[in-house]
Write a protein that holds these residues in place. Structure first.
Motif, PDB file in Angstrom:
ATOM      1  N   ASN A   1      -8.842  -4.682  -2.737  1.00 43.44           N
ATOM      2  CA  ASN A   1      -8.060  -5.249  -1.649  1.00 43.44           C
ATOM      3  C   ASN A   1      -8.618  -6.560  -1.102  1.00 43.44           C
TER       4      ASN A   1
ATOM      5  N   ILE B   1      -6.832   7.713  -3.503  1.00 46.63           N
ATOM      6  CA  ILE B   1      -6.893   6.319  -3.969  1.00 46.63           C
ATOM      7  C   ILE B   1      -8.095   5.617  -3.338  1.00 46.63           C
TER       8      ILE B   1
ATOM      9  N   ALA C   1       0.839  -1.199   0.000  1.00 51.64           N
ATOM     10  CA  ALA C   1       0.000   0.000   0.000  1.00 51.64           C
ATOM     11  C   ALA C   1       0.878   1.254   0.000  1.00 51.64           C
ATOM     12  N   GLU C   2       1.914   1.209   0.793  1.00 56.21           N
ATOM     13  CA  GLU C   2       2.900   2.301   0.863  1.00 56.21           C
ATOM     14  C   GLU C   2       3.472   2.597  -0.528  1.00 56.21           C
TER      15      GLU C   2
ATOM     16  N   SER D   1       0.941   4.128  -2.807  1.00 60.06           N
ATOM     17  CA  SER D   1       0.607   5.508  -2.439  1.00 60.06           C
ATOM     18  C   SER D   1       1.352   6.503  -3.315  1.00 60.06           C
TER      19      SER D   1
ATOM     20  N   LEU E   1      -6.353  -0.862   4.815  1.00 62.06           N
ATOM     21  CA  LEU E   1      -5.190  -0.167   4.273  1.00 62.06           C
ATOM     22  C   LEU E   1      -5.219   1.317   4.598  1.00 62.06           C
ATOM     23  N   LYS E   2      -4.054   1.862   4.811  1.00 64.10           N
ATOM     24  CA  LYS E   2      -3.933   3.314   4.995  1.00 64.10           C
ATOM     25  C   LYS E   2      -3.395   3.918   3.718  1.00 64.10           C
ATOM     26  N   LEU E   3      -4.226   4.710   3.081  1.00 60.13           N
ATOM     27  CA  LEU E   3      -3.847   5.272   1.793  1.00 60.13           C
ATOM     28  C   LEU E   3      -4.366   6.695   1.682  1.00 60.13           C
TER      29      LEU E   3
END
Lengths: 215, 215
Positions: free
Chosen positions: A175, A187, A162-163, A166, A181-183
């Motif tokens: 997903n 996105i 995910a990083e 980004s 997820l952290k986005l």
DNA sequence: TAGATTGTTAATCGATTAACAATC
DNA sequence: TAGATTGTTAATCGATTAACAATC
């Protein structure tokens, strides 16, 4: 530029309308009223009319809806009138199964590449699509106009992927990893949490089965 | 015998609570308040307390919730404290991928058999689980105390398999076929319509991307 | 035209959020 | 005890359903 705010509940239902209309089309049904459709779909006619009218008046009083027209219009709303390039990240069982899922192509989703960390898979092809190593991912997305990344890596690795994503121009992530997820907000993430779905089935089996309660 | 009526919205959220609590447990967090959890999960504390109180008072004023206890209790509610035998019907790519999905076992789902129409697959094993032909399905379900059938056959064949299953004591179907199954009310169906999910992603990409609208 | 059925406004229902007394 | 936080009631918000005038 955009329509007014559409509720998640409506968006949730849209693909189901699309599917039923597709089936009607396959059966050469030319027109359908909200009332007939409601019986087939097991929802209220009122809801159908309300839902559709979020996007415009597709019907005609006294006639109903033209199946082909409505099908096409909902397809446009869903973005199925354009093609979308995508990659699969994670060439495990699920990733490979999805790579083989031919139904994508018919609705405009075009698989351009598959990515994995396992060097043993390097340059192997699935359905003619090559497996690349992760270090090529960012360049590949840029060079191949990729809109969507399908995330089928183990939960542990989903964060770092995910990083990576980004920092690309990817528009959405489908997903399958069992994690939130952290986005960046730009996105879009659509989650398919299979484990959650299975747990809901388990819950319902335990609580509704044998007609204990209504469906 | 049963709790009072629980809304679908709550059932939908339950597995997510379970997952977050599991993560907290892995991180050796002993207790958590609804307020802390709400920040992590990005929901309101009020909703968390309302949701949990559908099933009982699991917390303690001034203290919050004991993570391990709450995790265990939600597990029970979801039926994860008991094991569930299941079969996979349809040994295509997706069926095989799910057969290899080890995470099932850890939550009590035990794969007992795989079924397919293709005679070439007969007696082949995946992860030590044999592939049987469809004509053995009904007897197998009866003899092996099967609760759940995972349906990964093509759309065209899903109807007849559903028909077959109607006449068994199966409790639930985890349906991956892109069709609304017709089954007696005593059999629970949980749908995983991958195509629908992908279309929603496509919709959101078209309508929300680049910050046009809020998430 | 008369009948059918939409599009849309109003009414209802249910889910979420806020507030706070109870209590650890 | 004082502070924290639940469980729960009340208020708000949003989604669904009902009703009907508009119109094909």
């Amino acid at each position: 530029m955009d329509e007014r705010e559409i509720s998640q509940a409506v968006i949730q239902r849209l693909p189901r309308y699309y599917r039923f209309l597709g089936d009607l089309l396959d059966n050469n049904v030319e027109r359908i009223s909200s009332s007939d459709l409601s019986k087939r779909m097991n929802v209220t006619a009122s809801q159908i009319r309300q839902d559709l009218n979020n996007f415009g008046g597709f019907g005609q009083q006294g006639y109903g809806y033209n199946v082909k027209y409505l099908y096409t219009e909902i397809g446009k709303i869903l973005g199925l009138d354009e093609s979308h390039n995508f990659v699969i990240v994670g060439a495990g069982n699920l990733g490979q199964a999805l790579a083989n899922y031919a139904a994508f192509e018919t609705s405009g989703f075009v698989l351009k590449g598959i990515f994995d960390v396992n060097p043993k898979l390097k340059d192997i092809s699935i359905r003619g699509i090559k497996i690349h190593m992760m270090d090529e991912l960012k360049d590949f997305i840029r060079d191949n106009n990729i809109e969507i990344a399908v995330l089928t890596v183990p939960k542990e690795n989903a964060g770092e992927v995910a990083e990576l994503l980004s920092d690309t121009d990817i528009k959405g992530i489908w997903n399958f990893a069992h994690i939130d997820l952290k986005l960046p907000d730009s996105i879009i993430v659509e989650n398919v949490h299979l484990a959650d779905s299975l747990m809901r089935l388990s819950y319902k089996i335990g609580h509704y089965a044998k007609g204990d309660l209504q469906k």
